[in-house]
Structures are given as C-alpha cells and as structure tokens.
Design a protein around this motif. Structure first.
Motif, PDB file in Angstrom:
ATOM      1  N   PHE A 188     -81.695  25.530 -12.264  1.00  0.00           N
ATOM      2  CA  PHE A 188     -81.339  24.109 -12.219  1.00  0.00           C
ATOM      3  C   PHE A 188     -80.305  23.851 -13.313  1.00  0.00           C
ATOM      4  CE2 PHE A 188     -85.789  24.388 -10.857  1.00  0.00           C
ATOM      5  CZ  PHE A 188     -85.792  23.651  -9.675  1.00  0.00           C
ATOM      6  N   THR A 189     -79.157  23.289 -12.952  1.00  0.00           N
ATOM      7  CA  THR A 189     -78.124  22.951 -13.922  1.00  0.00           C
ATOM      8  C   THR A 189     -77.766  21.473 -13.789  1.00  0.00           C
ATOM      9  OG1 THR A 189     -77.205  25.191 -13.805  1.00  0.00           O
ATOM     10  CG2 THR A 189     -75.806  23.482 -14.759  1.00  0.00           C
ATOM     11  N   ALA A 190     -77.730  20.776 -14.910  1.00  0.00           N
ATOM     12  CA  ALA A 190     -77.388  19.355 -14.909  1.00  0.00           C
ATOM     13  C   ALA A 190     -75.909  19.185 -15.239  1.00  0.00           C
ATOM     14  CB  ALA A 190     -78.255  18.603 -15.913  1.00  0.00           C
ATOM     15  N   ALA A 191     -75.127  18.782 -14.236  1.00  0.00           N
ATOM     16  CA  ALA A 191     -73.715  18.478 -14.491  1.00  0.00           C
ATOM     17  C   ALA A 191     -73.600  17.154 -15.245  1.00  0.00           C
ATOM     18  CB  ALA A 191     -72.939  18.415 -13.180  1.00  0.00           C
ATOM     19  N   THR A 192     -74.481  16.215 -14.887  1.00  0.00           N
ATOM     20  CA  THR A 192     -74.668  14.967 -15.617  1.00  0.00           C
ATOM     21  C   THR A 192     -76.172  14.782 -15.776  1.00  0.00           C
ATOM     22  OG1 THR A 192     -74.662  13.691 -13.550  1.00  0.00           O
ATOM     23  CG2 THR A 192     -72.555  13.945 -14.695  1.00  0.00           C
ATOM     24  N   GLU A 218     -77.412  21.070 -19.674  1.00  0.00           N
ATOM     25  CA  GLU A 218     -78.650  21.838 -19.789  1.00  0.00           C
ATOM     26  C   GLU A 218     -78.882  22.662 -18.529  1.00  0.00           C
ATOM     27  OE1 GLU A 218     -81.595  19.494 -22.904  1.00  0.00           O
ATOM     28  OE2 GLU A 218     -81.973  19.328 -20.746  1.00  0.00           O
ATOM     29  N   LYS A 219     -79.550  23.787 -18.721  1.00  0.00           N
ATOM     30  CA  LYS A 219     -79.844  24.690 -17.615  1.00  0.00           C
ATOM     31  C   LYS A 219     -81.294  25.170 -17.745  1.00  0.00           C
ATOM     32  CE  LYS A 219     -76.690  27.662 -16.572  1.00  0.00           C
ATOM     33  NZ  LYS A 219     -75.796  28.847 -16.605  1.00  0.00           N
ATOM     34  N   ILE A 220     -82.034  25.142 -16.650  1.00  0.00           N
ATOM     35  CA  ILE A 220     -83.420  25.624 -16.648  1.00  0.00           C
ATOM     36  C   ILE A 220     -83.555  26.686 -15.554  1.00  0.00           C
ATOM     37  CG2 ILE A 220     -85.823  25.043 -16.164  1.00  0.00           C
ATOM     38  CD1 ILE A 220     -85.407  22.388 -17.497  1.00  0.00           C
ATOM     39  N   THR A 221     -84.034  27.867 -15.938  1.00  0.00           N
ATOM     40  CA  THR A 221     -84.235  28.970 -15.002  1.00  0.00           C
ATOM     41  C   THR A 221     -85.730  29.198 -14.812  1.00  0.00           C
ATOM     42  OG1 THR A 221     -82.180  30.035 -15.722  1.00  0.00           O
ATOM     43  CG2 THR A 221     -83.773  31.396 -14.521  1.00  0.00           C
ATOM     44  N   GLN A 234     -82.095  26.430 -21.359  1.00  0.00           N
ATOM     45  CA  GLN A 234     -80.869  26.708 -22.105  1.00  0.00           C
ATOM     46  C   GLN A 234     -80.175  25.396 -22.408  1.00  0.00           C
ATOM     47  OE1 GLN A 234     -78.235  29.972 -20.887  1.00  0.00           O
ATOM     48  NE2 GLN A 234     -76.504  28.589 -21.139  1.00  0.00           N
ATOM     49  N   LEU A 235     -79.989  25.114 -23.698  1.00  0.00           N
ATOM     50  CA  LEU A 235     -79.346  23.879 -24.137  1.00  0.00           C
ATOM     51  C   LEU A 235     -77.836  23.980 -23.975  1.00  0.00           C
ATOM     52  CD1 LEU A 235     -81.475  23.264 -27.358  1.00  0.00           C
ATOM     53  CD2 LEU A 235     -81.786  22.255 -25.080  1.00  0.00           C
ATOM     54  N   PRO A 236     -77.125  22.859 -24.028  1.00  0.00           N
ATOM     55  CA  PRO A 236     -75.666  22.889 -23.857  1.00  0.00           C
ATOM     56  C   PRO A 236     -74.942  23.799 -24.838  1.00  0.00           C
ATOM     57  CG  PRO A 236     -76.472  20.646 -23.636  1.00  0.00           C
ATOM     58  CD  PRO A 236     -77.647  21.473 -24.078  1.00  0.00           C
ATOM     59  N   ASP A 237     -75.532  24.019 -26.033  1.00  0.00           N
ATOM     60  CA  ASP A 237     -74.878  24.891 -27.011  1.00  0.00           C
ATOM     61  C   ASP A 237     -75.205  26.366 -26.802  1.00  0.00           C
ATOM     62  OD1 ASP A 237     -77.498  25.041 -27.844  1.00  0.00           O
ATOM     63  OD2 ASP A 237     -77.152  24.254 -29.859  1.00  0.00           O
ATOM     64  N   GLY A 238     -75.956  26.671 -25.749  1.00  0.00           N
ATOM     65  CA  GLY A 238     -76.305  28.052 -25.452  1.00  0.00           C
ATOM     66  C   GLY A 238     -77.629  28.509 -26.005  1.00  0.00           C
ATOM     67  N   THR A 239     -78.273  27.715 -26.843  1.00  0.00           N
ATOM     68  CA  THR A 239     -79.579  28.063 -27.407  1.00  0.00           C
ATOM     69  C   THR A 239     -80.635  28.102 -26.303  1.00  0.00           C
ATOM     70  OG1 THR A 239     -78.984  26.973 -29.473  1.00  0.00           O
ATOM     71  CG2 THR A 239     -81.325  27.446 -29.113  1.00  0.00           C
ATOM     72  N   GLN A 240     -81.489  29.122 -26.333  1.00  0.00           N
ATOM     73  CA  GLN A 240     -82.531  29.265 -25.322  1.00  0.00           C
ATOM     74  C   GLN A 240     -83.912  29.064 -25.923  1.00  0.00           C
ATOM     75  OE1 GLN A 240     -82.117  32.949 -23.147  1.00  0.00           O
ATOM     76  NE2 GLN A 240     -80.344  32.217 -22.007  1.00  0.00           N
ATOM     77  N   ALA A 241     -84.828  28.525 -25.090  1.00  0.00           N
ATOM     78  CA  ALA A 241     -86.195  28.283 -25.539  1.00  0.00           C
ATOM     79  C   ALA A 241     -87.121  28.389 -24.330  1.00  0.00           C
ATOM     80  CB  ALA A 241     -86.310  26.905 -26.189  1.00  0.00           C
ATOM     81  N   ASN A 242     -88.408  28.565 -24.615  1.00  0.00           N
ATOM     82  CA  ASN A 242     -89.413  28.593 -23.549  1.00  0.00           C
ATOM     83  C   ASN A 242     -89.550  27.192 -22.964  1.00  0.00           C
ATOM     84  OD1 ASN A 242     -91.718  28.773 -21.934  1.00  0.00           O
ATOM     85  ND2 ASN A 242     -92.702  30.245 -23.294  1.00  0.00           N
ATOM     86  N   GLY A 274     -75.917  14.814  -9.549  1.00  0.00           N
ATOM     87  CA  GLY A 274     -75.558  15.542 -10.765  1.00  0.00           C
ATOM     88  C   GLY A 274     -76.266  16.873 -10.903  1.00  0.00           C
ATOM     89  N   LEU A 275     -77.058  17.242  -9.873  1.00  0.00           N
ATOM     90  CA  LEU A 275     -77.866  18.462  -9.943  1.00  0.00           C
ATOM     91  C   LEU A 275     -77.161  19.626  -9.251  1.00  0.00           C
ATOM     92  CD1 LEU A 275     -80.600  19.874 -10.595  1.00  0.00           C
ATOM     93  CD2 LEU A 275     -81.415  19.026  -8.372  1.00  0.00           C
ATOM     94  N   ARG A 276     -77.161  20.779  -9.892  1.00  0.00           N
ATOM     95  CA  ARG A 276     -76.688  22.020  -9.296  1.00  0.00           C
ATOM     96  C   ARG A 276     -77.870  22.983  -9.259  1.00  0.00           C
ATOM     97  NH1 ARG A 276     -73.538  18.520  -8.935  1.00  0.00           N
ATOM     98  NH2 ARG A 276     -71.392  18.423  -9.716  1.00  0.00           N
ATOM     99  N   VAL A 277     -78.105  23.591  -8.096  1.00  0.00           N
ATOM    100  CA  VAL A 277     -79.240  24.514  -7.937  1.00  0.00           C
ATOM    101  C   VAL A 277     -78.747  25.803  -7.307  1.00  0.00           C
ATOM    102  CG1 VAL A 277     -81.525  24.889  -6.952  1.00  0.00           C
ATOM    103  CG2 VAL A 277     -80.835  22.584  -7.646  1.00  0.00           C
TER     104      VAL A 277
END
Length: 289
Positions: A188-192, A218-221, A234-242, A274-277
């Motif tokens: 899931f990727t948020a364009a907006t 933001e991106k969620i896998t 994955q945050l916009p700055d590239g940082t990843q978290a659970n 605004g959603l990309r999947v």
C-alpha cells in the motif's frame, strides 16, 4: 530432464551452472525428487464407520538429489562446486528447460561428495527445500490500484496517447499462471493522505486492512509468505518499522492467489484516489517439474 536442460545453483555471490549434455565440463546426469510431493494425511474414524474421513492434508518439504560429473578442469571445477554448495548456507536451484525457468530455495542436506579420478569425477549433493513448490522466475506482479503503465516500444506518437492511466475500476483481476495457490506481498502506497486502505479478495471473501491514516509518501508492505508473514511500515524518509499494530484484527494473513484469475477490490475509508496498491509475486507456482 532433457538434453537442453540448464541447472544453476546460486549461493550468496557464488553461482555454478550445470548442463545436461554429455561432454559438458559440468554435467548433470540426473535430478531426483523434483516432481513428486509427499503429503501427510490425517484421518478420523467414527464408531461403526466404514473406512475413514480425511481431516487434514499437509504437503511436506522435499529433498532434491543432484547427480553429476566433472569432465574437464577436474580439480578447479571440483573446488568451484564445493565453494558454492556450502554447509549451513542456503541456496537457490534454478532449472531452465522447454523455454521455462523455475526455481526452488533450500539448504544443503548433504554437501557434494566426489568420486576419485584424475579425468572424470562423479558427484552428488542433496538440497532440502522447506517450501516444496517451484516458483516461476517470471514476474507476475500486478498493479491493482493506482497508475498503470501504458508506454511501451515500439510506439506511435501520432494522435492522443498516454504514458500512464489511473485505474478507476474498483475491481482488478490478478492472474496466477501456475497450478498451485501461492503467497504474495501486497504494498500500500499513499500518494496523498489515505485513511484505512483495504485489499479484498472477492473469491475468498477475506481481506487485508490497515487501520491507519497514511501520510503522503508512506508505504506499508503486508506479506502472506510463510516464514516472513508480517507488516512493514516505511516512512517518507525511508525509515522502516514494524507495522503489525496497524493490521486490522480480521485480516487474512493466510491469503493466497488461487490458480487462474483472482478478483481483487481495493478501497479506503477516505481518499481512495490517493491509494496505490501493488501485488508482488512470481508468475506462477507448480508442485513439481
């Protein structure tokens, strides 16, 4: 296995290629365990019942035995095989034949053992594969919501044409060209800014839903692949978290793509546009080759 079959074993940065033609420097004479599957069947039997009732079936891991011979540069090629098929190091076995390419991952259960000989040396090693199905090397990934790429070569620049187009359909078909159901990753990727994105499998009647207001970028896998099931943010700055805490409790982490067509519906509580999947998976999976 026919005379044109190519077998490649890759481990880390090392790779070695075997041919099935007699006279090749590295010759694979036979591969056993690549086609059949062992299935553990659990049964139950009631009082007075004739026969039994199957209560559960589980496909077991497989062992693949590779037999071959070193016919040239014996000492150098022998050392090359031993340096690639290492104990305690997982590897990937790829088989290319009849215009198709399939791979399976595993760990050496028995590392290569060679016969004596100064001109020819026979060898054998055994690969244990916890996931017993073969995956296609071809990419079967699909964009199920968002921008679809339209530009391709050759192209004509005459008239009206588009580089990409936003998919405004609520339903999208994802194809599994294999003969067995397969696991996948959904991104899931948020364009907006997007609220509570959802991935719904129509035939299964189950869903994967994220309970979160996703900020732009933001991106969620979410992975349904056994051994790495989970959620990564994955945050916009590239940082990843659970990101498991954002997964809706009713989400189906055992969701698979069935052979043939799978109908997918993507939605969001707010700002679906605004959603990309994207679905990430191989083109197909087969029980044996």
């Amino acid at each position: 296995m026919n005379r044109d079959t190519i077998v490649i074993y890759t481990s880390g940065v090392n790779s070695i290629t075997f041919l099935s033609k007699h006279g090749s420097a590295l010759w694979v004479t036979s591969i056993t365990g690549a086609s059949g599957n062992d299935v553990a069947v659990s049964e139950s039997q009631g009082a007075g019942q004739v026969g039994s009732t199957i209560s559960n079936q589980s496909v077991q891991p497989r062992d693949i035995t590779i037999n071959g011979a070193v016919l040239a540069a014996v000492e150098a090629n022998r050392r090359g095989i031993l340096a690639c098929v290492l104990p305690g190091v997982t590897g990937r076995l790829t088989v290319i034949q009849n215009g198709e390419s399939w791979y399976i991952d595993g760990a050496p259960k028995r590392t290569p053992e060679f016969s004596d000989g100064s001109v020819v040396q026979d060898f054998q090693f055994v690969l244990h594969c916890p996931y017993p199905y073969w995956r296609s090397t071809a990419d079967g990934s699909a964009q199920v919501a968002g921008l679809t790429k339209l530009f391709q070569f050759p192209c004509s620049l005459a008239g009206t044409w588009y580089i990409s187009k936003y998919s405004d359909s609520l339903f999208t078909v994802v194809n599994n060209d294999g003969t067995a159901a397969m696991e996948f990753d959904v991104i899931f990727t948020a364009a907006t800014e997007v609220t509570d994105p959802e991935f719904y499998h129509v035939e299964r009647g189950t869903f994967i839903k994220i309970n979160k207001v996703m900020a732009a970028g933001e991106k969620i896998t979410v992975s349904t692949v056994y051994g790495r099931k989970g959620v990564t943010l994955q945050l916009p700055d590239g940082t990843q978290a659970n990101g498991f805490k954002y997964l809706d409790v009713g989400s189906d982490l055992n969701m698979q793509m069935a052979p043939g067509t799978n109908t997918i519906r993507c939605d969001a509580a707010n700002n679906r546009e605004g959603l990309r999947v994207q679905v990430i998976m191989p083109k197909g999976v087969v029980p044996g080759i």
